[in-house]
Scaffold this active site. Sequence first.
Site, mmCIF file in Angstrom:
data_model
loop_
_atom_site.group_PDB
_atom_site.id
_atom_site.type_symbol
_atom_site.label_atom_id
_atom_site.label_comp_id
_atom_site.label_asym_id
_atom_site.label_seq_id
_atom_site.Cartn_x
_atom_site.Cartn_y
_atom_site.Cartn_z
ATOM 1 N N THR A 62 0.865 -1.175 0.000
ATOM 2 C CA THR A 62 0.000 0.000 0.000
ATOM 3 C C THR A 62 0.906 1.229 0.000
ATOM 4 O OG1 THR A 62 -2.023 0.961 0.912
ATOM 5 C CG2 THR A 62 -0.418 0.208 2.511
ATOM 6 N N CYS A 92 -3.558 7.025 8.141
ATOM 7 C CA CYS A 92 -4.192 5.712 8.051
ATOM 8 C C CYS A 92 -3.229 4.663 8.606
ATOM 9 C CB CYS A 92 -4.505 5.354 6.607
ATOM 10 S SG CYS A 92 -5.556 6.537 5.768
ATOM 11 N N HIS A 108 -5.867 -1.338 4.748
ATOM 12 C CA HIS A 108 -5.487 0.080 4.821
ATOM 13 C C HIS A 108 -6.722 0.811 5.351
ATOM 14 C CE1 HIS A 108 -3.611 3.751 2.482
ATOM 15 N NE2 HIS A 108 -4.254 4.147 3.556
#
Lengths: 206, 161
Positions: free
Chosen positions: B23, B29, B46
């Site tokens: 990711t 996040c 995520h």
Amino acid sequence: MSKLDLNDVGSVQFDVLKEIGNIGAGNATTALSQMINTKVDMQVPKVELLGFQELPDIVGGAEKIVVGILVNLEGDVDGMMMFMVDKVCAHNLVDILMGKKPSNDDSDFDEISLSALQEIGNIIGGAYLNSLSSLTNLVITESIPYLSVDMAGAILSVPAIEFGKIGDKALLIQSRFLDDDMSVDGFFILIPTLESYDKIFGALGL
Amino acid sequence: MGVMIKVGMADLKVCKAPDNLTTLGLGSCVGASIYDPVTKVSGMLHCMLPDSTKIANNQNRAKFADSGLDDLIADMKKLGAEQSRLVAKIAGGAQMFAFSGNNDMLRVGDRNVEAVKAKLKALRIPIIAEDTGLNYGRTIEFYSETGNLIIKSVGKETKTI
């Protein structure tokens, strides 16, 4: 319950937010033009409602290095506003402000450049918010600008998280400034809290 | 070499060795990588927000730490993972802007990390490594064959945890 549904692009509210974005970006361009003392043209801003997955792509990918300038909003409208430009564009803006030729530099920013960028953020952010404030007759005060230079995905996570509390899309306003030597792509992201959206719509009689 | 599967924002993916997961540009996040060392089934989430029960509009379950981890584990089991063997490595949860003040909007990175930890504890999945907090973005890559999590940041050396 809030009246806002950002997933409904056909709604009057969405049109209003687009228009607020247009006017705000226009004011911000004028402020920028006065600051660097050159004529700056602005193309009609693109206003888009994007899913979180597509958000980083529009600015050139999640790992692209960008400068994000963020101010907190208080008063009648709570929330935040962010202005984002890519690193080379930010260097060019600073160069113009310092009376130099845009150098398309890609190096790290020194202290002076960082504080110049903060000031740029302060001025165009202020102009943007002023237009929102006079449009709605709401009192909006802004914090000092906070700056971060990092990957676009990471910077965008901050506004995306706020939009995430409301829905699965984020409202992004892309404005392109042009002067004789260069163009600067800038992005505005206005993120009122859910209650503040209602205040904005209420003030406009919606 | 397997393929590198991309996990977007508010997204989750599972795979089996030799495939890998990544990711890009994690900010506030949190990226949770979960792994079954025996079957080499791995999964990555995520997530953006801590708690799906606090938010009215929660159709996208991968957006939240709690519902996202539930779904991730369920998908991993379908690929042959055994919950009692799972281990986790987590990264992200940065505070991207150096605010002063106590605005709740600003602590969201910390709250995401806390929520992911609490949920993993409830699922009895141990966290064997983490790189969280601070003030910079991270790109993460999880390698199913070795269980290594590689973390890349701007202007910093690549880390393997």
